[in-house]
Motif scaffolding. Structure first.
Motif, short mmCIF file in Angstrom:
data_model
loop_
_atom_site.label_atom_id
_atom_site.label_comp_id
_atom_site.label_asym_id
_atom_site.label_seq_id
_atom_site.Cartn_x
_atom_site.Cartn_y
_atom_site.Cartn_z
N ALA A 95 0.84 -1.15 -0.10
CA ALA A 95 0.10 -0.19 0.16
C ALA A 95 0.76 1.23 0.01
CB ALA A 95 -0.93 0.05 1.32
N ALA A 96 2.07 1.15 0.83
CA ALA A 96 2.90 2.32 0.81
C ALA A 96 3.36 2.91 -0.56
CB ALA A 96 3.89 2.17 1.85
N GLY A 97 3.66 2.00 -1.45
CA GLY A 97 3.97 2.07 -2.80
C GLY A 97 3.17 2.30 -3.87
N ALA A 157 -8.14 0.65 7.26
CA ALA A 157 -6.83 0.96 6.97
C ALA A 157 -6.38 0.32 5.27
CB ALA A 157 -5.92 0.27 7.94
N ASP A 158 -5.23 0.93 4.91
CA ASP A 158 -5.15 0.75 3.49
C ASP A 158 -4.56 -0.88 3.53
OD1 ASP A 158 -5.40 3.23 2.86
OD2 ASP A 158 -3.07 3.65 2.75
N PRO A 159 -3.82 -1.43 4.61
CA PRO A 159 -3.47 -2.83 4.36
C PRO A 159 -4.77 -3.67 4.43
CG PRO A 159 -2.24 -2.04 6.05
CD PRO A 159 -3.26 -0.92 5.66
N VAL A 160 -5.84 -3.43 4.95
CA VAL A 160 -7.18 -4.20 5.08
C VAL A 160 -7.87 -3.99 3.70
CG1 VAL A 160 -9.54 -4.36 5.94
CG2 VAL A 160 -7.37 -3.98 7.31
N VAL A 161 -7.75 -2.78 3.03
CA VAL A 161 -8.32 -2.56 1.67
C VAL A 161 -7.38 -3.45 0.70
CG1 VAL A 161 -8.90 -1.02 -0.24
CG2 VAL A 161 -9.22 -0.37 2.29
N ILE A 162 -6.36 -3.42 0.65
CA ILE A 162 -5.53 -4.20 -0.18
C ILE A 162 -5.77 -5.82 0.01
CG2 ILE A 162 -3.29 -5.24 -0.60
CD1 ILE A 162 -3.73 -2.48 -1.94
N ALA A 163 -5.87 -6.09 1.51
CA ALA A 163 -6.24 -7.44 1.75
C ALA A 163 -7.98 -7.95 0.95
CB ALA A 163 -6.48 -7.99 3.11
N ALA A 164 -8.57 -7.02 1.12
CA ALA A 164 -9.89 -7.11 0.49
C ALA A 164 -10.00 -7.15 -1.09
CB ALA A 164 -11.05 -6.14 0.96
N ILE A 165 -9.17 -6.28 -1.65
CA ILE A 165 -8.81 -6.36 -2.91
C ILE A 165 -8.39 -7.67 -3.52
CG2 ILE A 165 -7.29 -5.35 -4.83
CD1 ILE A 165 -7.93 -2.62 -3.69
N ARG A 166 -7.37 -8.36 -2.62
CA ARG A 166 -6.80 -9.50 -3.27
C ARG A 166 -7.97 -10.61 -2.94
NH1 ARG A 166 -0.52 -10.12 -0.59
NH2 ARG A 166 0.26 -8.45 -1.95
#
Length: 112
Positions: A21-23, A75-84
């Motif tokens: 997410a940071a990138g 939080a961004d990491p949770v959004v990334i997890a949901a996207i995955r």
């Protein structure tokens, strides 16, 4: 419908999602994810009803989880997890998705 809170995210996965997410431009990622959710999860179910059954079976739950994460401003990491979760579920049915839906899913970030 399961909640994004039901995603089991071990600490090392959360760290990897945070690094990813940071990138990324997470505002753009969230905007694309919101466009996808708004396309599919309409109040009247008109779009959902046009989707082939395998697409509905594979994608409705992960899309609902992504929608909830976005609405809750998770939080961004949770959004990334949901996207995955969405992308993983879409893997076998992506070719059956309508073009606009397929393009939105494909434009979401992949695993790094």
């Amino acid at each position: 419908m399961p909640s994004y809170n039901s995603l089991s995210l071990p600490p090392d996965a959360l760290e990897a999602y945070a690094t990813q997410a940071a990138g990324l431009d997470m505002n753009a990622v969230r905007a694309t994810a919101t466009t996808l959710v708004n396309l599919v999860l309409t109040d009247d179910s008109a779009y959902i009803d046009t989707l082939p059954d395998p697409v509905q079976v594979e994608l409705l739950t992960p899309l609902a989880m992504l929608s909830e994460a976005l609405q809750d401003r998770a939080a961004d990491p949770v959004v990334i997890a949901a996207i995955r979760a969405v992308k993983g579920s879409a893997h076998n049915v992506l070719t059956k998705c309508p073009p606009e839906m397929r393009e939105l899913i494909e434009s979401l970030p992949d695993e790094t």
